[in-house]
Design an enzyme around this catalytic site. Structure first.
Site: not given
Ligand code: SIN
Length: 330
Positions: A17, A97-98
């Site tokens: 993200t 983040t995932d």
């Molecule tokens: C994010 O980064 O918050 C979600 C998408 C990902 O993990 O690439």
């Protein structure tokens, strides 16, 4: 050692993200992750120039839900190669983040350098009003350039907090402060150029870890215990030839009776089974909610199921005869 007093930090971009783009600046969901290149991410933070010289590389451009062991290996090898250079003082990895906590823990156990490695992400896409990526990136580079971050293992700098890769986990689907280290808390803080550590990491990592990257990893899957769960998934995994299964158990790693029987059968067929908990904090005690001695299972201690999977994958590449000791050590 970099002889110039001004640090040089390598920024390796993988997507997420933080590199996301939405058609509408008011949108913080429904965007495409991993589309903005590393140069543009860096251009958005002119203040970086006062913190470090930056060497940038685009390693991947993915949504981190699609992270793979192959990409972990590529990243670990690249991080090691860069940190072996005298002119590189630390590495920052931009990530989604995932699965950030899984990548961070993998690198914590496999990178072979005491120089700082800091993972960073964002909850809002780069195009959002109040995007959190630019300040998170500035703070991550600040941590990577700090002498205090040396020897602390792989770190996650997020929302002004510094976490250890082993402890950190994502705890919110939307909040800007999405990462916590349940029970043990943050390692320290980073704000306005100041890096402050409150505690240090005690379990072995990086140069003290016995694990190294390999070309292929044993297949390890995760199965959850829940009301009414059947043995279908476990039997399918065993039939497919997996080498390990982590159970995201209830409470102290307890398992539904159907799973207990299925996993006991799996152990008899040579599959390594680790009991973790789906609760989100606390630890799973050996012989606590289930008899590991009788079942032949291993307790995950304080690792969540997804980090337990990382350690089991690596454990199975080394001396798999004492997996419980590996879980007690790392
Ligand atoms: C994010 O980064 O918050 C979600 C998408 C990902 O993990 O690439």
């Amino acid at each position: 050692m970099n002889t110039s007093s001004f640090p040089c930090i390598a920024v390796l971009a993988t997507g997420g993200t933080i590199a996301g783009q939405a058609g509408d600046a008011s949108k913080t969901a429904g965007y495409k992750a991993g589309v903005v290149g590393v140069d543009k991410l860096l251009d958005a933070v002119p203040a970086l120039g006062a913190v470090a010289r930056i060497h940038a590389e685009q390693i991947a451009s993915i949504d981190s839900k699609d992270m793979s062991a192959e990409l972990w290996t590529t990243l670990a090898r690249r991080v090691d190669a860069l940190l072996a250079q005298d002119d590189i003082d630390g590495v920052v990895i931009t990530h989604g983040t995932d699965t950030l906590e899984e990548t961070a823990y993998f690198l914590h156990l496999t990178v072979k350098s005491a120089k700082p490695v800091v993972l960073i992400a964002a909850m809002r896409p780069s195009t959002a009003l109040s995007a959190d990526g630019p300040l998170n990136l500035l703070n991550a580079v600040t941590v990577a350039a700090s002498e205090y971050a040396r020897g602390q293992g792989v770190l996650v700098a997020f929302n002004n907090q510094i976490h250890s890769a082993r402890d950190v986990t994502k705890t919110s689907t939307y909040a800007v402060g999405a990462f916590q280290s349940p029970e043990v808390g943050v390692l320290g803080f980073v704000q306005d150029g100041r890096v402050e550590f409150q505690r240090s990491v005690t379990r072995p990592h990086t140069t003290a870890s016995k694990f190294a990257v390999v070309d292929a990893y044993p297949v390890v899957e995760v199965v959850a215990s829940h009301a009414g769960v059947s043995r279908i998934a476990v039997d399918a995994f065993v039939k497919a030839g997996v080498k390990g299964i982590v159970v995201a158990g209830t409470g102290n790693g307890s398992m539904h009776a159907n799973l207990t029987v299925a996993l006991s059968d799996a152990v008899k067929q040579g599959v390594a089974v680790v009991r973790a908990s789906r609760v989100g904090s606390g630890h799973v005690m050996r012989n606590g909610a289930a008899s590991d001695d009788a079942l032949g299972t291993i307790s995950a201690g304080t690792l969540n199921p997804y980090k337990a999977r990382v350690l089991l994958m690596l454990g199975l590449t080394s001396d798999a005869t004492d997996l419980q000791r590996i879980f007690d050590t790392y």
